[in-house]
Design an enzyme around this catalytic site. Structure first.
Site, PDB file in Angstrom:
ATOM      1  N   TYR A 292      13.576  30.317   8.660  1.00 56.04           N
ATOM      2  CA  TYR A 292      12.620  31.097   9.146  1.00 56.04           C
ATOM      3  C   TYR A 292      12.347  31.166  10.581  1.00 56.04           C
ATOM      4  O   TYR A 292      12.595  29.995  11.213  1.00 56.04           O
ATOM      5  CB  TYR A 292      11.212  30.275   8.665  1.00 56.04           C
ATOM      6  CG  TYR A 292      10.714  30.435   7.339  1.00 56.04           C
ATOM      7  CD1 TYR A 292      10.664  31.718   6.750  1.00 56.04           C
ATOM      8  CD2 TYR A 292      10.667  29.451   6.294  1.00 56.04           C
ATOM      9  CE1 TYR A 292      10.292  31.752   5.378  1.00 56.04           C
ATOM     10  CE2 TYR A 292      10.380  29.488   5.201  1.00 56.04           C
ATOM     11  CZ  TYR A 292      10.009  30.914   4.723  1.00 56.04           C
ATOM     12  OH  TYR A 292       9.759  31.056   3.307  1.00 56.04           O
TER      13      TYR A 292
ATOM     14  N   LYS B 205       0.764  -1.397  -0.002  1.00 57.97           N
ATOM     15  CA  LYS B 205       0.060  -0.194   0.037  1.00 57.97           C
ATOM     16  C   LYS B 205       0.848   1.437  -0.057  1.00 57.97           C
ATOM     17  O   LYS B 205       2.018   1.100   0.278  1.00 57.97           O
ATOM     18  CB  LYS B 205      -0.943  -0.174   1.140  1.00 57.97           C
ATOM     19  CG  LYS B 205      -0.062  -0.089   2.654  1.00 57.97           C
ATOM     20  CD  LYS B 205      -1.349  -0.514   3.737  1.00 57.97           C
ATOM     21  CE  LYS B 205      -0.419  -0.313   4.970  1.00 57.97           C
ATOM     22  NZ  LYS B 205      -1.102  -1.020   6.160  1.00 57.97           N
TER      23      LYS B 205
HETATM   24  C1  LIG Z   1      -0.549  -2.014   6.704  1.00 61.17           C
HETATM   25  C2  LIG Z   1      -0.988  -3.288   6.894  1.00 61.17           C
HETATM   26  C3  LIG Z   1      -0.213  -4.343   7.077  1.00 61.17           C
HETATM   27  C4  LIG Z   1       1.294  -4.387   7.378  1.00 61.17           C
HETATM   28  O1  LIG Z   1       1.758  -3.797   8.616  1.00 61.17           O
HETATM   29  P1  LIG Z   1       3.097  -3.649   8.849  1.00 61.17           P
HETATM   30  O2  LIG Z   1       3.253  -3.315  10.214  1.00 61.17           O
HETATM   31  O3  LIG Z   1       3.930  -2.718   7.928  1.00 61.17           O
HETATM   32  O4  LIG Z   1       3.756  -5.166   8.517  1.00 61.17           O
HETATM   33  C5  LIG Z   1      -0.711  -5.639   7.395  1.00 61.17           C
HETATM   34  N1  LIG Z   1      -2.158  -5.749   7.465  1.00 61.17           N
HETATM   35  C6  LIG Z   1      -3.044  -4.778   7.096  1.00 61.17           C
HETATM   36  C7  LIG Z   1      -4.584  -4.895   6.909  1.00 61.17           C
HETATM   37  C8  LIG Z   1      -2.317  -3.445   6.995  1.00 61.17           C
HETATM   38  O5  LIG Z   1      -3.318  -2.475   6.728  1.00 61.17           O
END
Ligand SMILES: *Cc1c(COP(=O)(O)O)cnc(C)c1O
Length: 374
Positions: A270, A37
């Site tokens: 800044y 993702k």
């Molecule tokens: C993001 C996600 C993962 C992976 O999580 P990590 O901690 O990066 O391994 C697994 N399952 C779901 C549903 C997620 O949204």
């Protein structure tokens, strides 16, 4: 952007991704889902997918359906692909036609997906999500009704029960009683499924942290995100990634825009939040919070120049920030700075200095940072 002399580059070591997939696959002893993702946590969706498959991943997971569709359309047909964050009205028809696995957490979702499957003329592959204690996605009290609705749709041929799954809230706290409670709750949910006469193809519960430290939660498939990128889910509670033989895949670099001499006692950037303590040479790095450099790292982050750690002076701006190269520096405009990874500070150090987690540091890198694949 001049592609032969880019301003900012994230170098992605695909051999590290493949190695990490192999390591995780061997450790889990069950099927491996590469979680891709958010553009593969900022590393680049398609190249990372191919590298993970080369390392033994047989499943790819995304949040958005559009990411899953992009994977299929890139020609990745030999793996299962699952998307779990699909709002009502999403592109279900296309998903079913592209053999993408979907998730459902409510009776409404089961019915909407099944109705589209009837139109498609082929069953939808659905994973039912149960809330075992995270209190985010997944069915909670309505679980028996969701299972019953799915059973009905399986009977009429609109749905295949591809999986039953849930997600840990505190897997990065090994031994915390919440983890055992979630496992127990998952078992109860599986009993409901069995009693409805259904058998999921795969049951899955583990994220990276659980894959690394909880052998009781692996079931048929583990969903690994952060560990695939060679980062520890939580260095403080679990230890560094190297402890698990995981290699960080991303190195972030930039080219100095300008180097100049400044006197002692001048206010930098800044708000003048940093005053030079001595005459020194400063470098302007042409990256800022628009690129994903956290503004919370103002006066706190460090980078690497010429093998030495140098600190950020003053506030991180939208497109630039200033570093203290030291009075004797021979640095010139165009020289490369390593922000993190490789010879530079770790992603974990950047996360600690800016009050966030390594996940956010890599994921927030914006599209205007060039990705280069090794
Ligand atoms: C993001 C996600 C993962 C992976 O999580 P990590 O901690 O990066 O391994 C697994 N399952 C779901 C549903 C997620 O949204």
């Amino acid at each position: 952007m001049n592609p032969s002399f880019p301003r900012a580059v994230a170098r992605i070591d695909l051999a590290a991704i493949t190695h990490n997939a192999e390591t995780l696959r061997a450790r889990a002893g069950v099927e491996l889902m590469a979680v891709l993702k958010a553009d593969a946590y900022g590393h680049g969706l398609i190249p990372v997918a191919r590298a993970a498959i080369a390392g033994g991943a047989t499943w790819l997971g995304t949040a958005l359906l559009q990411e899953a569709i992009a994977l299929r359309n890139a020609g990745l047909t030999e793996v299962r692909i699952m998307a779990w964050l699909t709002p009502p009205g999403d592109q279900y028809l296309e998903a079913i036609e592209l053999d993408i696995d979907l998730s459902a957490s409510s009776v409404e979702a089961v019915e909407e997906i099944s109705a589209i499957a009837a139109i498609a003329g082929r069953p939808a592959r659905v994973h039912l999500e149960v809330d075992t204690g995270m209190t985010r996605g997944g069915a909670l009290g309505a679980w028996p009704e969701v299972v019953a609705a799915a059973a009905e749709q399986v009977t009429v041929g609109n749905l295949v029960l591809a999986g039953v799954w849930s997600h840990f809230a505190r897997a990065d706290e090994p031994g915390h009683p919440a983890n055992e409670a979630q496992r127990n709750s998952f078992e109860e949910a599986l009993t409901v499924v069995k009693e409805a006469g259904l058998k999921p193809e795969v049951r899955h519960l583990s994220n990276s942290a659980a894959t690394l430290v909880d052998p009781n939660a692996r079931y048929d498939l583990v969903r690994t995100g952060i560990a695939l990128y060679g980062l520890s889910p939580d260095p403080r509670t679990l230890g560094n990634a190297s402890k698990f033989d995981l290699r960080p895949a991303m190195t972030l670099t930039a080219r100095l825009l300008l180097v100049k001499q400044v006197p002692a006692g001048v206010a930098v950037s800044y708000g003048g939040t940093s005053i030079t303590k001595r005459a020194t040479r400063v470098g302007v790095v042409p990256m800022g919070y628009a690129d994903g450099v956290p503004r919370h790292g103002s006066n706190a982050l460090a980078v690497n120049f010429g093998g030495k750690t140098v600190s950020v002076l003053g506030r991180i701006c939208m497109d630039q920030f200033v570093i203290d190269l030291g009075p004797d520096s021979t640095a010139q405009a165009g020289d490369e700075v390593t922000l993190f990874g490789g010879e530079g500070p770790s992603v974990d150090a950047w996360a600690a200095a800016s009050g966030t987690i390594n996940y956010e540091i890599v994921t927030r890198l914006s599209p205007r940072v060039l990705r280069e694949y090794l």
